[in-house]
Motif scaffolding. Structure first.
Motif, PDB file in Angstrom:
ATOM      1  N   GLU A  41       5.777  29.780  27.361  1.00  0.00           N
ATOM      2  CA  GLU A  41       4.635  30.481  27.944  1.00  0.00           C
ATOM      3  C   GLU A  41       4.641  30.366  29.468  1.00  0.00           C
ATOM      4  O   GLU A  41       4.925  29.313  30.019  1.00  0.00           O
ATOM      5  N   GLY A  58       2.297  31.820  33.059  1.00  0.00           N
ATOM      6  CA  GLY A  58       1.005  32.361  33.467  1.00  0.00           C
ATOM      7  C   GLY A  58       1.052  33.875  33.543  1.00  0.00           C
ATOM      8  O   GLY A  58       2.124  34.493  33.575  1.00  0.00           O
ATOM      9  N   ASP A  85      -1.650  34.546  28.704  1.00  0.00           N
ATOM     10  CA  ASP A  85      -0.337  34.065  29.125  1.00  0.00           C
ATOM     11  C   ASP A  85       0.767  34.977  28.611  1.00  0.00           C
ATOM     12  O   ASP A  85       0.599  35.731  27.658  1.00  0.00           O
TER      13      ASP A  85
END
Length: 177
Positions: free
Chosen positions: A93, A95, A165
């Motif tokens: 993941e 941002g 995300d």
């Protein structure tokens, strides 16, 4: 990673060399009202030295192996191994509006004898207001030998309307992109 292995190996070697009785008095004896009555036995001190010496030897061997692997001349097998490891490290993941770029890929590869360039980017069409699929290709080649080549594919959903995300999937393939 290699630096951490060397640091732990050096610390364990120091623990093996230092007088265990002085070490115990400087780190633990203060906890007791009568430290002389609570001092560990000679066998305990000897066992501590043996264990720290064995651990130091293990970490030293691991540090040497990691150092040799990192500085060994580049070959197709070494590039493939570094590319697979980088793909595993970079998958995950990120941002919103971010993905691994050239700097993150170079750090994950951990080799300065690999030249990298962006090969191409493919954007899948999506209706207005929805996320669209993105695939970025990075071509890896040997600095001294162009015949050593690999391709990293970074795939994720993105765009202005992407919620939350970004799940990034990174794959590696041997050969040119």
């Amino acid at each position: 990673m290699t630096g951490v292995l060397w640091l732990v190996a050096i610390l364990l070697i120091l623990l093996t060399v230092v007088d265990p009785r002085k070490l115990w008095y400087s780190t633990t004896a203060w906890q007791f009202k009568h430290p002389e009555a609570n001092e560990p036995s000679e066998a305990s001190f000897a066992l501590g030295r043996v264990v720290s010496g064995a651990a130091a030897a293990g970490f030293t061997v691991a540090a040497i192996a990691a150092t040799v692997g990192a500085v060994a001349p580049l070959s197709q097998d070494r590039l493939d191994s570094a590319g697979d490891a980088a793909a595993r490290e970079l998958t995950g993941e990120y941002g919103k509006y971010s993905s691994p770029g050239i700097t993150a890929i170079e750090e994950a590869l951990g080799r300065d004898d690999v030249r990298m360039r962006e090969a191409r980017t493919v954007n899948e069409d999506a209706p207005f207001g929805e996320s669209y699929g993105i695939q970025e290709y990075y071509e890896l080649t040997g600095v001294d030998d162009d015949s050593i080549a690999g391709c990293l594919e970074v795939a994720y959903d993105g765009g202005l309307f992407h919620e939350g995300d970004t799940d990034v999937s990174v794959g590696y393939a041997s050969g040119s992109c």
